[in-house]
Design a protein around this motif. Structure first.
Motif, PDB file in Angstrom:
ATOM      1  N   GLY A  90       0.813  -1.211   0.000  1.00 16.17           N
ATOM      2  CA  GLY A  90       0.000   0.000   0.000  1.00 16.17           C
ATOM      3  C   GLY A  90       0.845   1.258   0.000  1.00 16.17           C
ATOM      4  O   GLY A  90       0.519   2.249  -0.669  1.00 16.17           O
ATOM      5  N   ASP A  91       1.961   1.244   0.739  1.00 17.71           N
ATOM      6  CA  ASP A  91       2.856   2.402   0.775  1.00 17.71           C
ATOM      7  C   ASP A  91       3.440   2.692  -0.600  1.00 17.71           C
ATOM      8  O   ASP A  91       3.570   3.857  -1.004  1.00 17.71           O
ATOM      9  CB  ASP A  91       3.993   2.158   1.770  1.00 17.71           C
ATOM     10  N   LEU A  92       3.794   1.650  -1.328  1.00 15.23           N
ATOM     11  CA  LEU A  92       4.357   1.842  -2.668  1.00 15.23           C
ATOM     12  C   LEU A  92       3.355   2.512  -3.597  1.00 15.23           C
ATOM     13  O   LEU A  92       3.731   3.303  -4.464  1.00 15.23           O
ATOM     14  CB  LEU A  92       4.800   0.491  -3.252  1.00 15.23           C
ATOM     15  N   GLN A  93       2.072   2.226  -3.418  1.00 15.74           N
ATOM     16  CA  GLN A  93       1.042   2.867  -4.234  1.00 15.74           C
ATOM     17  C   GLN A  93       0.950   4.361  -3.925  1.00 15.74           C
ATOM     18  O   GLN A  93       0.869   5.191  -4.832  1.00 15.74           O
ATOM     19  CB  GLN A  93      -0.316   2.205  -3.999  1.00 15.74           C
ATOM     20  N   ARG A 103      13.342   1.473  -5.395  1.00 15.49           N
ATOM     21  CA  ARG A 103      14.176   0.314  -5.733  1.00 15.49           C
ATOM     22  C   ARG A 103      15.058   0.031  -4.525  1.00 15.49           C
ATOM     23  O   ARG A 103      15.301   0.904  -3.697  1.00 15.49           O
ATOM     24  CB  ARG A 103      15.024   0.581  -6.973  1.00 15.49           C
ATOM     25  N   GLY A 104      15.532  -1.211  -4.440  1.00 19.35           N
ATOM     26  CA  GLY A 104      16.327  -1.579  -3.267  1.00 19.35           C
ATOM     27  C   GLY A 104      15.468  -1.884  -2.057  1.00 19.35           C
ATOM     28  O   GLY A 104      15.909  -1.754  -0.922  1.00 19.35           O
ATOM     29  N   LEU A 105      14.231  -2.331  -2.301  1.00 15.52           N
ATOM     30  CA  LEU A 105      13.293  -2.625  -1.219  1.00 15.52           C
ATOM     31  C   LEU A 105      13.659  -3.913  -0.491  1.00 15.52           C
ATOM     32  O   LEU A 105      14.006  -4.918  -1.108  1.00 15.52           O
ATOM     33  CB  LEU A 105      11.881  -2.753  -1.796  1.00 15.52           C
ATOM     34  N   PHE A 106      13.537  -3.870   0.828  1.00 15.37           N
ATOM     35  CA  PHE A 106      13.503  -5.100   1.628  1.00 15.37           C
ATOM     36  C   PHE A 106      12.295  -4.981   2.536  1.00 15.37           C
ATOM     37  O   PHE A 106      12.267  -4.175   3.463  1.00 15.37           O
ATOM     38  CB  PHE A 106      14.769  -5.307   2.457  1.00 15.37           C
ATOM     39  N   ASP A 107      11.260  -5.772   2.238  1.00 11.18           N
ATOM     40  CA  ASP A 107      10.011  -5.724   2.984  1.00 11.18           C
ATOM     41  C   ASP A 107      10.064  -6.786   4.079  1.00 11.18           C
ATOM     42  O   ASP A 107      10.010  -7.988   3.817  1.00 11.18           O
ATOM     43  CB  ASP A 107       8.839  -5.986   2.034  1.00 11.18           C
ATOM     44  N   THR A 108      10.160  -6.335   5.332  1.00 10.00           N
ATOM     45  CA  THR A 108      10.295  -7.279   6.444  1.00 10.00           C
ATOM     46  C   THR A 108       9.042  -8.146   6.596  1.00 10.00           C
ATOM     47  O   THR A 108       9.135  -9.311   6.982  1.00 10.00           O
ATOM     48  CB  THR A 108      10.582  -6.535   7.757  1.00 10.00           C
ATOM     49  N   HIS A 109       7.882  -7.597   6.291  1.00  6.63           N
ATOM     50  CA  HIS A 109       6.655  -8.383   6.389  1.00  6.63           C
ATOM     51  C   HIS A 109       6.661  -9.516   5.370  1.00  6.63           C
ATOM     52  O   HIS A 109       6.347 -10.674   5.698  1.00  6.63           O
ATOM     53  CB  HIS A 109       5.444  -7.474   6.171  1.00  6.63           C
ATOM     54  N   ARG A 189       9.738  -7.416  -7.534  1.00  6.01           N
ATOM     55  CA  ARG A 189       8.449  -7.481  -8.230  1.00  6.01           C
ATOM     56  C   ARG A 189       7.472  -6.463  -7.661  1.00  6.01           C
ATOM     57  O   ARG A 189       6.774  -5.753  -8.420  1.00  6.01           O
ATOM     58  CB  ARG A 189       7.854  -8.884  -8.103  1.00  6.01           C
ATOM     59  N   MET A 190       7.404  -6.358  -6.357  1.00  7.86           N
ATOM     60  CA  MET A 190       6.481  -5.417  -5.728  1.00  7.86           C
ATOM     61  C   MET A 190       6.774  -3.985  -6.170  1.00  7.86           C
ATOM     62  O   MET A 190       5.849  -3.210  -6.444  1.00  7.86           O
ATOM     63  CB  MET A 190       6.578  -5.532  -4.201  1.00  7.86           C
ATOM     64  N   GLU A 193       5.749  -3.509  -9.931  1.00  8.32           N
ATOM     65  CA  GLU A 193       4.309  -3.558 -10.188  1.00  8.32           C
ATOM     66  C   GLU A 193       3.533  -2.454  -9.491  1.00  8.32           C
ATOM     67  O   GLU A 193       2.331  -2.292  -9.732  1.00  8.32           O
ATOM     68  CB  GLU A 193       3.754  -4.927  -9.768  1.00  8.32           C
ATOM     69  N   ALA A 194       4.205  -1.702  -8.622  1.00  6.70           N
ATOM     70  CA  ALA A 194       3.508  -0.645  -7.874  1.00  6.70           C
ATOM     71  C   ALA A 194       3.021   0.441  -8.818  1.00  6.70           C
ATOM     72  O   ALA A 194       3.785   0.971  -9.624  1.00  6.70           O
ATOM     73  CB  ALA A 194       4.443  -0.049  -6.825  1.00  6.70           C
ATOM     74  N   GLU A 195       1.755   0.737  -8.730  1.00  6.26           N
ATOM     75  CA  GLU A 195       1.154   1.804  -9.517  1.00  6.26           C
ATOM     76  C   GLU A 195       0.406   2.744  -8.585  1.00  6.26           C
ATOM     77  O   GLU A 195       0.081   2.384  -7.455  1.00  6.26           O
ATOM     78  CB  GLU A 195       0.174   1.223 -10.553  1.00  6.26           C
ATOM     79  N   ALA A 196       0.154   3.944  -9.075  1.00  8.32           N
ATOM     80  CA  ALA A 196      -0.639   4.883  -8.293  1.00  8.32           C
ATOM     81  C   ALA A 196      -1.983   4.254  -7.953  1.00  8.32           C
ATOM     82  O   ALA A 196      -2.527   3.438  -8.709  1.00  8.32           O
ATOM     83  CB  ALA A 196      -0.842   6.176  -9.070  1.00  8.32           C
TER      84      ALA A 196
END
Length: 389
Positions: A90-93, A103-109, A189-190, A193-196
């Motif tokens: 949701g934050d990426l949106q 870029r360079g995301l590490f999503d702990t969840h 990928r997240m 694929e993130a879009e507004a």
């Protein structure tokens, strides 16, 4: 025990944002979170953007005219700098809508989900890994309030205060479990694929079961649900409240199936608030009656099934892939989604590759999966060919 930044710096104008950005750019790792007023407004706004390092926390007040998230774009788009998020989708949106890509995301969840840990919330991780208790009382607060109450300010700062350290620990756990490549591919990928965010309500699809309903009854319920959705959008926008505050999806489904014809029956429907019945009951009942009359006159669109060539082996491929990933996950002692994520499963079931070379071109599949599963997957999928291939 690691040390954590104390306090937080408010960023409320352009000069403060430029200074904070320079300090953040000096760190190879940044924790990121954001707050919106989604529980309190028809169209949610980005209210705060929180960024933290091992030494500093910055609270970017994005409702201030001088604070523009796009100033952070070079840093956020740098793949060499790790951005720790927790439940980033949701934050990426919101960020994409603000003109910021990550870029360079590490999503702990996402990482702890793939690790198979039983508790995946940020508060759970902070408690179990660091012995820190994170309060939850402001999860549904209105972050558009200005000035922000001190308790809410501490709450949003805590969302990034411990996240860099937690991110490193979770990353180490992924490395130890030999799933780091798979986690990073899914994070990539997240981001890609993130879009507004779509327009409010644009993606609504009534969840109606066809069980026990004739074709006409299903079409009637579908038409009522769609009509009620349009009404709640009008009412919610006028009052500037979330559309679910008017009618929840559960309420729409119940109304569409039960089709009450009095205010008393309307008030008994699941999830329908008394205030909505008093303000809009006549409109709801009129919509239901109108669609019932259309059904009687045979004016409803009964053909709601998508057309297209039928693939008789699609379900067989899905079942075979599910069994395959469970088998491989058991052998590796990992969660099934490490073997194949749901997006990869869907891609393979929809358009099975002809050979390993074609499989290697599948986005976010990765070299490790090719080595471990490539030949096996191709052999499996050839058992259920696409018609005409």
């Amino acid at each position: 025990m690691p040390t954590f930044p104390q306090g937080a710096l408010d960023v409320v104008d352009r000069a403060g944002e430029e200074a904070a950005t320079r300090m953040l750019e000096a760190s190879p790792e940044v924790a990121v979170d954001l707050e919106a007023d989604a529980m309190h407004a028809f169209r949610a706004r980005l209210c705060f953007l929180q960024l933290g390092t091992d030494t500093d926390i910055f609270l970017f007040d994005t409702l201030q005219p001088g604070v523009d998230p796009r100033l952070l774009s070079p840093m956020m788009e740098d793949p060499g700098r790790t951005k720790y998020f927790h439940a980033a989708q949701g934050d990426l949106q919101f960020l994409a809508e603000a003109g910021v890509r990550v870029r360079g995301l590490f999503d702990t969840h996402r990482a702890v989900t793939l690790l198979g840990w039983p508790k995946v919330g940020l508060a759970d991780l902070a408690r179990e890994r660091l012995g820190v208790e994170l309060p939850k009382e402001h999860q549904q607060s209105d972050f558009s309030l200005r000035p922000l109450p001190e308790g809410m300010r501490d709450y949003i700062a805590n969302d990034v205060r411990y996240l860099c350290e937690l991110g490193r620990q979770v990353r180490d756990a992924c490395r130890e479990a030999d799933i780091l490549e798979e986690v990073l591919l899914d994070c990539e990928r997240m981001c890609a694929e993130a879009e507004a965010r779509p327009e409010t309500g644009a993606e609504y699809k009534p969840k109606l079961s066809k069980s026990g309903l004739s074709t006409t009854q299903y079409a009637l319920a579908h038409a009522i649900a769609q009509g009620l959705h349009k009404l709640r959008l009008e009412w919610a926008e006028k009052d500037n409240v979330p559309m679910g505050r008017m009618l929840s999806n559960m309420a729409i489904t119940d109304l569409a199936l039960k089709q009450p014809d009095t205010h008393k029956d309307l008030a008994r429907a699941a999830g329908v608030r008394g205030a909505v019945v008093r303000a809009h009951g006549d409109d709801i009942l009129a919509l239901i009656r109108d669609n019932q009359q259309k059904a009687t006159r045979g004016e409803l669109d009964l053909d709601r099934e998508p057309k297209g060539p039928r693939d008789p082996h699609r379900r067989k491929r899905e079942d075979a892939l599910k069994a395959f990933r469970v088998e491989q996950a058991t052998a590796r002692k990992v969660t099934p989604s490490v073997v194949l994520t749901n997006p990869l499963m869907d891609a393979l079931a929809s358009k099975p590759p002809a050979d390993v070379a074609e499989l290697s071109q599948l986005p976010y599949f990765g070299e490790k999966r090719i080595k471990l599963y490539g030949d096996k997957l191709i052999a499996l999928l050839k058992l259920f060919p696409v018609p005409g291939s």
